[in-house]
Design an enzyme around this catalytic site. Structure first.
Site: not given
Ligand SMILES: *Cc1c(COP(=O)(O)O)cnc(C)c1O
Length: 386
Positions: A74, A150, A180, A200-202, A238, A326
């Site tokens: 993200g 978030n 989010q 962001s996949a996680h 890559t 953070c």
């Molecule tokens: C977690 C988050 C990000 C950052 O994503 P990462 O994959 O951890 O770098 C950016 N924006 C929001 C709103 C998020 O919750």
């Protein structure tokens, strides 16, 4: 590794990898290890996996596969959206409650000669579209407003801003940090009327270290990582084949269960919020009670420290957060909560619970029982609270 059963209520920080997703990734970590840029069969197998993942993501976002760029997450997607489109003398509009990946990037760009306007939010955490409209200048080229916050989970009127721009300022680009919202809200970019969107996949039961940036074909992005010709020459390096396969599989899985799961979690969230506010004195909910992510419940408890609540919750096996991962660890209350103009005595006692796949009613009942004890104990110790 601990064997204690953990009640995990920190899905906004990260989610566990879905077992189905891991299964889909494994071949690309084992036998199909080829470089997607290689001509031979192993390379082509990797290339096919990447392109099929790209088509899958594009299908869910209702865009063209060539409008999907895979990144490292993200943060990189947000950086590419801002840095890749802005130049000195341009004007950028963001909300005051953006994730640091947008906020810090915008502030860095301001030092490099980009004009920046930060729009404050109302007390419920939501931005007024009229304030964005009024902030537009002759040289405004990009507006970046997150889809869902978030920390407090509030949803921003991105589609309304998109509609306004389409009608009145079609030349201004609209970016949304939808990290989010991935796997939770509708990500149809035609409906949202955005030109750029970050994922962001996680955050949706996929692997860490892999992200997506949707960029409409009309958007000319300046690469931020130079080198090879990967990702249409926009993002060298890559390809993270297993990560890309995992991101697409996770988004696909989330999309299939999205509506049903969203209803289930919204009900649990409302049950939890009601119970906390009823059973714990001097507690308040932060952010709009309804216009928020299904899984977000952010509370302030008068006269106590969020960090102390967190540590005690952790001791009983409950994982939550003070808000932004953070910001935790610092004593300064989060800028998001500060922007809601919450009184000082409430500001320090904030906790974010974010519900997910593994959450059920029983766990939430247990959390309320523990939370009630913890807050009572802490208040007995606190000089602030009589
Ligand atoms: C977690 C988050 C990000 C950052 O994503 P990462 O994959 O951890 O770098 C950016 N924006 C929001 C709103 C998020 O919750």
């Amino acid at each position: 590794m601990s064997t204690k059963k953990i009640i995990y209520l920190d899905h906004a920080a990260t989610t566990p990898l879905a077992p189905e997703v891991l299964e889909r990734m494994l071949p690309y970590l084992k036998s199909d290890f080829g470089n997607a840029g290689s001509i031979h069969t192993k390379g082509q197998s990797a290339k096919n996996a990447v392109e099929s993942a790209r088509r899958k993501v594009a299908e869910i976002l209702w865009c063209e596969p060539q409008e999907i760029i895979f990144t490292s997450g993200g943060s990189e997607s947000d950086n590419l959206a801002l840095r890749g489109t802005l130049k000195k003398g341009d004007h950028l509009i963001i909300s005051a409650v953006e994730h640091p990946a947008v906020l810090q990037t915008a502030e860095a760009l301001e030092k490099e000669g980009v004009e920046l306007t930060k729009i404050p939010v109302e007390r419920n955490g939501i931005l007024k579209v009229g304030k964005v409209q009024k902030a537009i200048r002759r040289n405004t080229t990009l507006i970046s407003i997150m889809l869902a916050n978030n920390e407090i989970g509030t949803l921003q009127p991105v589609r309304e801003i998109g509609k306004f721009l389409q009608k009145n300022h079609p030349e201004i680009l609209l970016h949304t940090d939808a990290v989010q919202a991935g796997g939770i809200l509708n990500l149809d970019v035609r409906h949202l009327k955005v030109d750029l969107l970050s994922l962001s996949a996680h955050k949706f039961y996929g692997p860490k270290g892999i992200g997506v940036l949707f960029a409409k074909s009309k958007v000319k992005l300046k690469p931020q990582i130079s080198g090879g010709h990967q990702e249409n020459g926009i993002r060298a390096g890559t390809e993270n084949v297993a990560g890309i396969v995992g991101a697409a599989a996770a988004l696909d899985l989330a999309e299939k269960n999205r509506e049903k799961e969203s209803i289930r979690i919204t009900k649990l969230r409302d049950y939890f919020i009601k119970k906390v506010l009823r059973e714990i004195p001097k507690a308040q909910l932060n952010g709009d009670p309804k216009i928020r992510l299904p899984g977000n419940a952010n509370f302030s408890f008068y006269g106590v420290e969020g960090e102390s609540i967190l540590l005690r919750l952790d001791f009983t096996g409950i994982a939550a957060s003070t808000g932004s991962a953070c910001a935790s660890g610092s004593l300064e209350p989060s800028y998001v909560l500060q922007s809601l103009k919450i009184p000082h005595e409430w500001l320090h006692g904030s906790i974010r619970f974010s519900l997910g796949k593994s959450t059920g009613k029983q766990e939430l009942d247990q959390v309320v029982t523990e939370l009630k004890k913890i807050i009572r104990d802490l208040r007995e110790l606190s000089p602030l609270f009589e």
